[in-house]
Design a protein around this motif. Structure first.
Motif, PDB file in Angstrom:
ATOM      1  N   PRO A   1       1.695   8.325   5.958  1.00  0.00           N
ATOM      2  CA  PRO A   1       3.009   8.908   5.696  1.00  0.00           C
ATOM      3  C   PRO A   1       3.789   8.159   4.617  1.00  0.00           C
ATOM      4  O   PRO A   1       4.507   8.781   3.826  1.00  0.00           O
ATOM      5  N   GLY A   2       3.648   6.852   4.535  1.00  0.00           N
ATOM      6  CA  GLY A   2       4.336   6.091   3.488  1.00  0.00           C
ATOM      7  C   GLY A   2       3.786   6.417   2.111  1.00  0.00           C
ATOM      8  O   GLY A   2       4.530   6.611   1.147  1.00  0.00           O
ATOM      9  N   TRP A   3       2.462   6.457   1.999  1.00  0.00           N
ATOM     10  CA  TRP A   3       1.821   6.783   0.718  1.00  0.00           C
ATOM     11  C   TRP A   3       2.232   8.180   0.273  1.00  0.00           C
ATOM     12  O   TRP A   3       2.539   8.409  -0.882  1.00  0.00           O
ATOM     13  N   ARG A   4       2.248   9.130   1.229  1.00  0.00           N
ATOM     14  CA  ARG A   4       2.618  10.511   0.887  1.00  0.00           C
ATOM     15  C   ARG A   4       4.069  10.580   0.427  1.00  0.00           C
ATOM     16  O   ARG A   4       4.390  11.305  -0.529  1.00  0.00           O
TER      17      ARG A   4
ATOM     18  N   LEU B   1       0.833  -1.201   0.000  1.00  0.00           N
ATOM     19  CA  LEU B   1       0.000   0.000   0.000  1.00  0.00           C
ATOM     20  C   LEU B   1       0.870   1.254   0.000  1.00  0.00           C
ATOM     21  O   LEU B   1       0.553   2.237  -0.658  1.00  0.00           O
ATOM     22  N   CYS B   2       1.966   1.206   0.763  1.00  0.00           N
ATOM     23  CA  CYS B   2       2.868   2.364   0.828  1.00  0.00           C
ATOM     24  C   CYS B   2       3.742   2.470  -0.407  1.00  0.00           C
ATOM     25  O   CYS B   2       4.075   3.570  -0.837  1.00  0.00           O
ATOM     26  N   ASP B   3       4.145   1.347  -0.958  1.00  0.00           N
ATOM     27  CA  ASP B   3       5.020   1.354  -2.123  1.00  0.00           C
ATOM     28  C   ASP B   3       4.603   0.244  -3.078  1.00  0.00           C
ATOM     29  O   ASP B   3       5.017  -0.906  -2.937  1.00  0.00           O
ATOM     30  N   PRO B   4       3.734   0.545  -4.043  1.00  0.00           N
ATOM     31  CA  PRO B   4       3.256  -0.465  -4.985  1.00  0.00           C
ATOM     32  C   PRO B   4       4.377  -1.119  -5.798  1.00  0.00           C
ATOM     33  O   PRO B   4       4.180  -2.190  -6.365  1.00  0.00           O
ATOM     34  N   GLU B   5       5.546  -0.482  -5.842  1.00  0.00           N
ATOM     35  CA  GLU B   5       6.685  -1.038  -6.579  1.00  0.00           C
ATOM     36  C   GLU B   5       7.636  -1.820  -5.673  1.00  0.00           C
ATOM     37  O   GLU B   5       8.755  -2.128  -6.056  1.00  0.00           O
TER      38      GLU B   5
ATOM     39  N   SER C   1      -5.829   2.879   5.584  1.00  0.00           N
ATOM     40  CA  SER C   1      -7.172   2.290   5.527  1.00  0.00           C
ATOM     41  C   SER C   1      -8.274   3.278   5.899  1.00  0.00           C
ATOM     42  O   SER C   1      -9.421   3.076   5.526  1.00  0.00           O
ATOM     43  N   THR C   2      -7.939   4.328   6.639  1.00  0.00           N
ATOM     44  CA  THR C   2      -8.963   5.314   6.993  1.00  0.00           C
ATOM     45  C   THR C   2      -9.003   6.466   5.992  1.00  0.00           C
ATOM     46  O   THR C   2     -10.073   6.927   5.631  1.00  0.00           O
TER      47      THR C   2
END
Length: 134
Positions: free
Chosen positions: A127-130, A93-97, A120-121
């Motif tokens: 922070p990882g996704w950002r 989820l944080c890093d699709p690669e 999930s919320t």
């Protein structure tokens, strides 16, 4: 582990899948709050402990899932034959690669393991996704 034996009997009677996954959660009869805890020195969570216990008792492939955020964790589980496969959730989820970057030796964006998963919320708060989407 009495819960493990109960789980396996129920699984065999209901499903024909040729593998076992330890992705049990906090609801249902595999509730973490009622399961035996792993030893204090065990470096992973109760789901991984469950995978190791199952691996010792079944002949089908076992998939360990839960809390695997770094490649070293997954490799340890596979090399020590704690499971046949590892599954990733929050890491992807944080890093699709994540998998591609590991193969290429590139730096991954790691899950911060927030107490309550922010992805999930509201994934914009993660922070990882950002960091990944910079």
């Amino acid at each position: 582990m009495s819960h493990l034996h109960l789980w396996w009997d129920v699984w065999k009677s209901r499903h024909g899948f040729p593998h076992v996954s330890t992705g049990f959660g906090s609801t249902g009869f595999m509730d973490e709050r009622t399961m035996e805890n792993p030893p204090d020195e065990f470096p992973f969570n109760i789901r991984i402990w469950g995978a190791m216990q199952m691996k010792q008792r079944v002949s089908c492939p076992v998939i360990a899932v839960g809390g695997i955020r770094q490649v070293q964790q997954g490799m340890f589980l596979l090399e020590q034959e704690c499971a046949d496969f590892v599954a990733l959730g929050r890491a992807l989820l944080c890093d699709p690669e994540w998998v591609i970057k590991i193969k290429q030796g590139r730096e991954i964006v790691s899950c911060r393991n927030c107490r309550k998963c922010l992805w999930s919320t509201d994934y914009h708060k993660c922070p990882g996704w950002r960091e990944y989407h910079g």
